[in-house]
Design an enzyme around this catalytic site. Structure first.
Site, short mmCIF file in Angstrom:
data_model
loop_
_atom_site.label_atom_id
_atom_site.label_comp_id
_atom_site.label_asym_id
_atom_site.label_seq_id
_atom_site.Cartn_x
_atom_site.Cartn_y
_atom_site.Cartn_z
N TYR A 55 19.50 16.74 10.41
CA TYR A 55 20.68 17.37 10.90
C TYR A 55 21.97 16.61 10.34
O TYR A 55 22.84 17.19 9.58
CB TYR A 55 20.84 17.61 12.46
CG TYR A 55 22.22 18.03 12.98
CD1 TYR A 55 22.19 19.44 13.30
CD2 TYR A 55 22.88 16.98 13.73
CE1 TYR A 55 23.37 19.86 13.85
CE2 TYR A 55 24.21 17.82 14.00
CZ TYR A 55 24.49 19.19 14.32
OH TYR A 55 25.50 19.58 14.71
N SER A 88 30.09 17.57 11.68
CA SER A 88 29.61 16.75 13.13
C SER A 88 29.85 15.41 12.95
O SER A 88 30.17 15.09 11.89
CB SER A 88 28.03 16.93 13.24
OG SER A 88 27.68 16.27 14.16
#
Length: 277
Positions: free
Chosen positions: A167, A154
């Site tokens: 995350y 990401s």
């Protein structure tokens, strides 16, 4: 002639969203697909997860392209389930060339607020699950004489983002895992890279929990897609709120193809310029 004619790809989290998009895009270029998904809900995930009906739709769309697909319900947190599903897929389709370790979940909370369950479930899927996927695939890629492994990280794997620290930590970890695998597998001609998206237009962000995070000042009825889109735009350099799943799939396709035959160990952003802001 497709760019992936005769190749076989293993995709995790393939029932919908980016995973389904990757499966379709690779199949459009000639690949047969081995697909897995949990097809179930997890207790800490604040949005509806994929269902067996979602996976059935993925199968239908792949078969409509006249490609083969072996789809199995399997949880990436369970190495033996991942290995069994992949081994069965390879036994039926003959080999393995490409891996897309795509399965992932999302939840919210400050580092102070997060519970152990939220931390553990997310890391077990988004980091440990990627390792399980790679570990199960390595013998098949080695037996094939090489291949390409694409791990989904990401933009949050490169920079910090508040309210999703677990995350961020997991996606940073995926990059470390990728770089290690790239070195360990280079002599086997197995290439390993990450794809690093900005926000992607899937159920992972298009849900009430995300809307509450981005628009806590607004009543629920005013948290529209258009309003949220304006707030998401702030994160990107290009004036768009999010990219589409196919934008990530096209990057996966490139990294899987012979066009990227000497690319390994690379962080590949598809981020609308987020990382240069």
């Amino acid at each position: 002639m497709g760019r992936l004619d005769g190749k076989v790809a293993f995709i995790t989290g393939a029932a919908r969203g980016q995973g389904r998009s990757h499966a379709l895009r690779l199949a459009q270029e000639g690949a047969d697909i081995i697909a897995i998904d949990i097809e179930d809900q997890m207790s800490t995930v604040p949005y509806d997860m994929a269902t067996p009906a979602d996976m059935a739709e993925t199968v239908k769309q792949i078969e409509a392209l006249d490609r083969r697909i072996i789809a199995t319900k399997a949880d990436v947190r369970d190495f033996h389930a991942v290995k069994a599903a992949l081994d069965d897929g390879v036994a039926q389709l003959g080999k393995l060339d490409i891996v897309s370790a795509n399965a992932g979940i999302f939840s919210f909370g400050t580092m102070e607020e997060l519970s152990d369950d939220e931390w553990d479930q997310l890391h077990d899927v988004n980091l440990k699950g990627v390792w399980h996927t790679a570990k199960a695939a390595i013998p098949h890629l080695r037996a094939n004489g090489g291949g390409s492994m694409i791990l989904t990280s990401s933009s949050a794997g490169v920079k910090a983002v508040p309210n999703i620290g677990h995350y961020v930590a997991a996606k940073h970890g995926v990059i470390g895992l990728m770089k290690t695998l790239a070195l360990e597998l280079a002599n086997d001609m197995i290439r390993v890279n990450t794809v690093n998206p900005t926000s992607v237009n899937t159920d992972m962000i298009q849900n009430a929990a995300t809307a509450a995070l981005f628009a806590p000042d607004l009543p629920v009825e005013e948290r529209t897609r258009e309003v949220l889109g304006e707030r998401f735009k702030v994160m990107n350099a290009l004036p768009i709120p999010w990219v589409e799943p196919v934008d990530i799939s096209n990057a996966v396709l490139f990294l899987a193809s012979d066009e990227a035959r000497y690319i390994t160990g690379v962080v590949f952003p598809v981020d609308a310029g987020q990382l240069v802001k």
